[in-house]
Scaffold this active site. Structure first.
Site, PDB file in Angstrom:
ATOM      1  N   GLY A   9       0.855  -1.199   0.000  1.00  0.00           N
ATOM      2  CA  GLY A   9       0.000   0.000   0.000  1.00  0.00           C
ATOM      3  C   GLY A   9       0.879   1.233   0.000  1.00  0.00           C
ATOM      4  CG  MET A  13      -0.924   7.657   6.016  1.00  0.00           C
ATOM      5  SD  MET A  13       0.013   8.595   7.234  1.00  0.00           S
ATOM      6  CE  MET A  13       0.180   7.418   8.578  1.00  0.00           C
ATOM      7  NE  ARG A  33      -6.234  -3.081  -5.054  1.00  0.00           N
ATOM      8  CZ  ARG A  33      -7.364  -2.784  -5.668  1.00  0.00           C
ATOM      9  NH1 ARG A  33      -7.959  -3.690  -6.413  1.00  0.00           N
ATOM     10  NH2 ARG A  33      -7.918  -1.603  -5.532  1.00  0.00           N
ATOM     11  CB  ALA A  76      -9.314   0.647   8.255  1.00  0.00           C
ATOM     12  CB  SER A 128      -0.225   8.917  15.991  1.00  0.00           C
ATOM     13  OG  SER A 128      -0.722  10.243  15.987  1.00  0.00           O
ATOM     14  N   GLY A 129       0.609  10.610  13.470  1.00  0.00           N
ATOM     15  CA  GLY A 129       1.457  11.715  13.029  1.00  0.00           C
ATOM     16  C   GLY A 129       1.223  12.124  11.586  1.00  0.00           C
ATOM     17  CE  LYS A 183      -3.117   6.842  15.798  1.00  0.00           C
ATOM     18  NZ  LYS A 183      -4.198   7.078  14.923  1.00  0.00           N
ATOM     19  CG  HIS A 186      -3.192   9.144  19.918  1.00  0.00           C
ATOM     20  ND1 HIS A 186      -3.764   9.609  18.746  1.00  0.00           N
ATOM     21  CD2 HIS A 186      -2.082   9.901  20.108  1.00  0.00           C
ATOM     22  CE1 HIS A 186      -3.012  10.603  18.252  1.00  0.00           C
ATOM     23  NE2 HIS A 186      -1.997  10.783  19.063  1.00  0.00           N
ATOM     24  CG  ASN A 187      -7.033   8.553  16.659  1.00  0.00           C
ATOM     25  OD1 ASN A 187      -5.831   8.600  16.915  1.00  0.00           O
ATOM     26  ND2 ASN A 187      -7.480   8.336  15.445  1.00  0.00           N
ATOM     27  CD  GLU A 190      -6.258  13.204  16.528  1.00  0.00           C
ATOM     28  OE1 GLU A 190      -5.194  12.560  16.567  1.00  0.00           O
ATOM     29  OE2 GLU A 190      -7.053  13.128  15.568  1.00  0.00           O
ATOM     30  CE  LYS A 261      -9.837   9.489   8.343  1.00  0.00           C
ATOM     31  NZ  LYS A 261      -9.562  10.945   8.266  1.00  0.00           N
ATOM     32  NE  ARG A 288     -14.092  15.918  15.808  1.00  0.00           N
ATOM     33  CZ  ARG A 288     -12.985  15.396  15.278  1.00  0.00           C
ATOM     34  NH1 ARG A 288     -13.068  14.609  14.228  1.00  0.00           N
ATOM     35  NH2 ARG A 288     -11.806  15.642  15.794  1.00  0.00           N
ATOM     36  CG  HIS A 456     -34.261  -1.790  39.525  1.00  0.00           C
ATOM     37  ND1 HIS A 456     -34.264  -2.926  38.739  1.00  0.00           N
ATOM     38  CD2 HIS A 456     -35.074  -0.895  38.898  1.00  0.00           C
ATOM     39  CE1 HIS A 456     -35.031  -2.712  37.678  1.00  0.00           C
ATOM     40  NE2 HIS A 456     -35.543  -1.491  37.759  1.00  0.00           N
TER      41      HIS A 456
HETATM   42  C1  6PG Z   1      -3.115  10.444  13.866  1.00  0.00           C
HETATM   43  C2  6PG Z   1      -4.550  10.789  13.575  1.00  0.00           C
HETATM   44  C3  6PG Z   1      -5.095  10.082  12.375  1.00  0.00           C
HETATM   45  C4  6PG Z   1      -6.526  10.416  11.959  1.00  0.00           C
HETATM   46  C5  6PG Z   1      -7.017  11.781  12.302  1.00  0.00           C
HETATM   47  C6  6PG Z   1      -8.343  12.117  11.666  1.00  0.00           C
HETATM   48  O1  6PG Z   1      -2.894  10.017  14.990  1.00  0.00           O
HETATM   49  O2  6PG Z   1      -2.248  10.620  13.007  1.00  0.00           O
HETATM   50  O3  6PG Z   1      -5.323  10.434  14.655  1.00  0.00           O
HETATM   51  O4  6PG Z   1      -5.006   8.698  12.658  1.00  0.00           O
HETATM   52  O5  6PG Z   1      -6.569  10.274  10.586  1.00  0.00           O
HETATM   53  O6  6PG Z   1      -7.164  11.899  13.647  1.00  0.00           O
HETATM   54  O7  6PG Z   1      -9.386  11.540  12.374  1.00  0.00           O
HETATM   55  P1  6PG Z   1     -10.886  12.018  12.169  1.00  0.00           P
HETATM   56  O8  6PG Z   1     -11.115  12.053  10.702  1.00  0.00           O
HETATM   57  O9  6PG Z   1     -11.734  10.997  12.840  1.00  0.00           O
HETATM   58  O10 6PG Z   1     -10.971  13.377  12.772  1.00  0.00           O
END
Ligand code: 6PG
Length: 483
Positions: A9, A13, A33, A76, A128-129, A183, A186-187, A190, A261, A288, A456
């Site tokens: 892939g 990324m 591919r 994914a 991440s990053g 991870k 982490h998100n 975030e 996402k 959101r 209860h």
């Molecule tokens: C990272 C980010 C990444 C993700 C963005 C967007 O750690 O590099 O978390 O994995 O693509 O956070 O996420 P959303 O589209 O859900 O805002």
């Protein structure tokens, strides 16, 4: 020569990660591919290191040294699943398949089990990053069998971001789904961090009437304080940016509908199952969601719902102090959001039998990832000091920070409520703090209601046991011990 690692892939990324691997002394087999991506990568970056391009999956697999080690960097879901199966068919026991995407940790757990039955090591690895991180050094969160770490450790350490003290931002998080779980959280963190920053912006913009450029300068200043972080830095950059076409502040031409996402949603769903209150992350996901409820928002504009025109009631002299209040409120709320996220990791580890070193998690988030920040040194120090009991908030440094920020925090939430500015994450963090502090919670009343309408049962403060009251219509209540 054979490749010590392969990448499947080669979109943004995957290509960036392959280049990072090659630049750091690895021999990298690459496959995509549609082969034009492979050719393009070699044409444009082939001289950066040792690549072995392959045009068929068989060719790719044959170019790998044993144990064969491949990172899958495709979308994914179905595409990832398909490559796992195809590779597994060509692999031998002892070979390693790594899923570097944002995969739901339960899928990773299932896949590791399936692959283990075929003798293949399956590693779900959070990365991440973004594209920059993948190229220059991401923060990496690998799970999977301990044994795979022997081969992966040196490779991942060669490409991971380096923290200020030079240590690579990668560690073996734990077995099977632990890497993708961490991870995911982490998100979630975030999301909360971004929402808190967005609320701060709103308070300064609609609350104080400052311009995006003025607010950008404030965030630049804040970036020199304990709030120093990548997210604060890019916030200033976005706010400084002017739209070339219209000459307007860029922020004003972006649609105010925040997309996602799914990783934030998973974090909250998982927290609900555990259960761990991650209210800040939940508010961030819901905020959101609300922003995308276009129909309702349009209807609200048509028959404007009553309430103040959003503002913060202050004299000119008070405005400066209020900006400081927002900064303190942001820091305090951030501490709560992170404490909740770490609670989720800790509870997840308990439930799924992973041994996760929370201090190490904070350490590998210090650089490379989206939530990288000075602040994470504080968290890793706190865990390493052994001073943490049941929550980060009880660590002396964080406890003191919360106490010092408290008056500002309350002032901001109160002023926002009075002036009609929504601060769901700020206010939920403050309520969480106050709930945690409470000697008695109204949860007692909820237990009473549950016992009345559904038998209860409840516990008593004065003796152990499980009780039910026979709620009679004539008001003659009898207490019954049920267990
Ligand atoms: C990272 C980010 C990444 C993700 C963005 C967007 O750690 O590099 O978390 O994995 O693509 O956070 O996420 P959303 O589209 O859900 O805002």
């Amino acid at each position: 020569e054979k490749a010590n690692i392969g990448v499947v892939g080669l979109a943004a990324m995957g290509a960036a990660l392959s280049r990072n691997l090659a630049r750091n002394g690895n021999t990298v087999a690459v496959f995509n591919r549609s082969s034009w991506r492979t050719d393009e990568l070699i044409k444009e970056h082939g001289e950066e290191g040792k690549f072995i391009p392959a045009h068929t999956l068989e060719e790719f697999v044959n170019s790998l040294e044993k144990p064969r080690t491949v990172i899958i960097m495709v979308k994914a879901g179905a595409p990832t699943e398909a490559f796992i199966q195809k590779l597994a068919d060509l692999f031998e026991p002892g070979d390693i398949i790594i899923d570097g995407g944002n995969t739901y940790f339960k899928d990773t757990m299932r896949r590791e089990k399936e692959m283990a039955e075929r003798g293949i090591h399956f590693v779900g690895c959070g990365i991440s990053g973004g594209e920059q991180g993948a190229l220059l050094g991401p923060s990496m969160m690998p799970g999977g069998p301990e044994e795979s770490w022997k081969k992966l450790g040196p490779i991942f350490e060669s490409i991971a971001a380096k923290a200020e003290d030079g240590s690579p931002c990668v560690t073996h998080i734990g077995e099977n789904g632990a890497g993708h779980f961490v991870k995911m959280v982490h998100n979630g963190i975030e999301y909360a961090d971004m929402q808190l920053i967005a609320e701060s912006y709103d308070l300064l913009r609609r609350g104080l009437g400052l311009s995006p450029a003025e607010i950008a300068d404030i965030f630049d200043e804040w970036n020199k304080t304990e709030l120093n972080s990548y997210l604060i830095e890019i916030t200033a950059e976005v706010l400084h940016h002017v739209d070339e076409k219209t000459g307007k502040p860029f922020i004003d031409i972006i649609k105010d509908q925040a997309q996602m996402k799914g990783t934030g949603t998973w974090t909250v769903q998982t927290a609900l199952d555990l259960p761990v209150p991650v209210s800040a992350i939940a508010e961030a996901v819901f905020a959101r969601g609300l922003s995308e409820r276009v129909e309702q928002r349009e209807e609200a504009q048509k028959n404007i719902l009553a309430g103040p025109t959003p503002h913060v009631e202050l004299s000119d002299e008070e405005k400066k102090a209020f900006i400081e209040d927002v900064r303190h409120a942001l820091y305090a709320s951030k501490i709560i959001a992170y404490a909740q996220g770490f609670d989720e990791i800790s509870e997840g580890a308990r439930q799924y039998n992973w041994t996760i070193d929370l201090g190490a998690v904070a350490r590998i988030w210090r650089a490379g990832c989206i939530i990288r920040a000075q602040f994470l040194n504080r968290i890793s120090d706190a865990y390493d000091s052994g001073e943490i009991t049941s929550s980060l908030v009880f660590n002396p440094y964080f406890k003191k920070s919360l106490e010092e920020a408290q008056n500002s925090w309350r002032n901001v939430v109160a002023k926002a409520a009075l002036g009609g500015i929504p601060v769901p994450a700020f206010s939920s963090c403050l309520s969480y703090y106050d709930a945690l502090r409470s000697d008695r919670l109204p949860a007692a009343l909820i237990q009473g209601q549950r016992d009345l309408f559904g038998a209860h049962t409840y516990g008593r403060v004065d003796k152990p046991g499980v009780f039910h009251t026979l709620w009679a219509e004539d008001g003659q209540h009898e207490v019954e011990e049920t267990r």
